[in-house]
Motif scaffolding. Sequence first.
Motif, mmCIF file in Angstrom:
data_model
loop_
_atom_site.group_PDB
_atom_site.id
_atom_site.type_symbol
_atom_site.label_atom_id
_atom_site.label_comp_id
_atom_site.label_asym_id
_atom_site.label_seq_id
_atom_site.Cartn_x
_atom_site.Cartn_y
_atom_site.Cartn_z
ATOM 1 N N ARG A 192 2.105 1.940 -3.378
ATOM 2 C CA ARG A 192 1.031 2.405 -4.251
ATOM 3 C C ARG A 192 0.761 3.888 -4.024
ATOM 4 N NH1 ARG A 192 -4.113 2.689 -3.226
ATOM 5 N NH2 ARG A 192 -3.876 1.409 -1.380
ATOM 6 N N ILE A 193 0.664 4.267 -2.743
ATOM 7 C CA ILE A 193 0.368 5.667 -2.436
ATOM 8 C C ILE A 193 1.528 6.570 -2.856
ATOM 9 C CG2 ILE A 193 0.010 7.292 -0.535
ATOM 10 C CD1 ILE A 193 -2.476 5.784 -1.124
ATOM 11 N N LEU A 222 1.212 6.986 -6.561
ATOM 12 C CA LEU A 222 0.018 7.770 -6.930
ATOM 13 C C LEU A 222 0.215 9.250 -6.648
ATOM 14 C CD1 LEU A 222 -3.198 5.806 -5.919
ATOM 15 C CD2 LEU A 222 -2.294 6.279 -8.170
ATOM 16 N N ASP A 235 0.827 -1.212 0.000
ATOM 17 C CA ASP A 235 0.000 0.000 0.000
ATOM 18 C C ASP A 235 0.858 1.258 0.000
ATOM 19 O OD1 ASP A 235 -2.506 -0.986 -0.183
ATOM 20 O OD2 ASP A 235 -2.785 -1.244 1.972
#
Lengths: 411, 260
Positions: free
Chosen positions: B203-204, B207, B200
């Motif tokens: 991913r963040i 992003l 996660d």
Amino acid sequence: MLGSLILLAATAVVGRTWVINPVAGKAVLAKAVTKADTGDTLLINYGQYYEYGIVIDKPLTIIGIDFPEIDGQDQGEIMTVIAHHVTVEGLHFKNVGVSYLKDHSGLRIKRRSNAVVRNNKFSNTFFGIYLERVTNALVTGNEIVGVPRDEASSGNGIHAWHCEELQIEHNRVTGHRDGIYFEFVNNSTIAHNQSFGNRRYGLHFMFSDNDVYHHNKFAENGAGVAVMFSKFIDMRHNIFFHNWGRASYGLLLKEIYDATIEDNAFRQNTIAINIEGSTRITYRRNEFSRNGWAIKMAGGCLDNEITQNNFRSNTLDLVLNSHVNNNTFSGNYWSEYTGYDLDKDGVGDVPHRPVKLFSYILDRTPEAIALLRSFFVRLMNFSEKVSPAFTPANVLDHQPHMQPFNYDHLQ
Amino acid sequence: MWKILKYSTYDLLRSRWAYLYLGFFLLFTAGFLYLTGDVGKVVISLMNVILILCPLIATMFGIMYHYNSREFTELLLAQPIRRTSIFWGQFLGLAIALSTSLVLGIGIPFLLYGITHDPAIWQFMILLLNGVVLTFIFSGLAFWIGLRNDNRIRGFGLAILLWLVMAVLYDGVFLLCLIVFREYPLDSFSLFATVFNPVDLSRIMILLKLDISALMGYTGAVFQKFFGNGWGILLSTLSLLAWIAIPVAGIRYTALRKDF
């Protein structure tokens, strides 16, 4: 003084022509207006005119040659028109200065009709053109460039209040709070304008009915267009491009009735259309591509018809936060559609569900956006698609188009 | 240790799996770049692949390699070499070999495309860096699992379960918590939950470097603020380092006590 005002022709033709040249330290423009008679033409030669508070109190045609610069030196409003049939053309209005008590502007037209404002330039004029209780005015080909400040201390590019039958065409507006602002303005047309890089909205309607805007381009604004508390607004052939930010929209609709939204292109906006409490609206032949949300519909939206639109590569095509839905979705192209077309009639045989489970959850729990693009969300959307349990069952497109409509002409 | 690292790296880099892995990334990246021509979009597509595939491949490859090289390991153990050197060497060799495949597989098409002149280079670098870190974390964890379990079936099962939990189930529980407790302010919770899971977190981090972060609204702003200041960067780096350090320490702990 007399040397600078040359009487050109005093023949039988109605109206004489005056040529004006700048004289250092003298308010030649105000003097010229006083001297001129009804129907006269003032030709203003190029130069620097340090004047403000010029009042046009009789029908005149004022024409600038090579954009003479009228500099208000941040002192106040430059020109105020309080007569009918005034034409202002080819001037360059500069430096009005911020005023919080009075909405000072480059050019203000007050309570009169048949004004023409054509091919002028405005730079750093707080409010550019201010139309106050005007009927039948033409504002065309103006270039209005503001100095970007924060929202509270910026003015609007073209500001219209309590007006009728305006035509706003071919203007370029940038660096203001709202590019074009309409409040209580009816039966007017806004066409072929470019409004970009404004703090708040590219175009803003409040309490204005029966207006049309078409062939405009709205890019990089806080939000492209906001239409609020208005009826019978026609929106056609506009481009909403890259209105991108945490609270940005392409088009914001709030309490709108009986509007038509046709042939518009929405590209790369955070939310292409955000709708609240808007009823009897037709969305037809629009292109939605690469937006975050294509359509975000809050409660109280009834009897809307969404047909023949292209929904291409948006992160989320549709969010609805109401269980009651009598809006119709039919005959759109959805790039997310995974159905088949056995009878080869160009229409998918199984209905498409535009609301994903993730968009449903997001609407209830905005923090879930932290899971944007995670694998689990993908799995979840897929299983919901196979057997819907949470997403509204009646939001369906029964006739999804297999191929995208060709809306390339909407460039 | 360095000798063992060198041998296992060379050994792995010559294996057909490494070529397959490299070939997959080469084809995939080149294909995407060719089809879309938009670096931002390719980074997003690659992000999805890397976040799922890197941990999966690292886990499976790690556990497989460990079991396959058991005889060689036993031979090494008979020599006067420290145990930690053997296992750290093997683990690092594996992680380096996989990372090399990843970096070359993604890097070559981007270089040919001309990423060095593209402003998107930072997005690309963050993507690569996260892929490498994930490879290190998951191959380490897999190695540790292999070392603790002589039963291969059990070892494989645990490794797959580990991947499933980190890459998929964790997000499910996370989402469930968000929904159940939606009446409460959840920003610090989601920050914490994100920082805690390396998948996660990666991913963040990717992003937030992309345009798409504007979609993340208020929560995105909270993330941006957190990851934009010194503490946030420190904490997330620490979290990722901890995820590498735990298996490394675990390998040492188990290796020193294990009876072969």
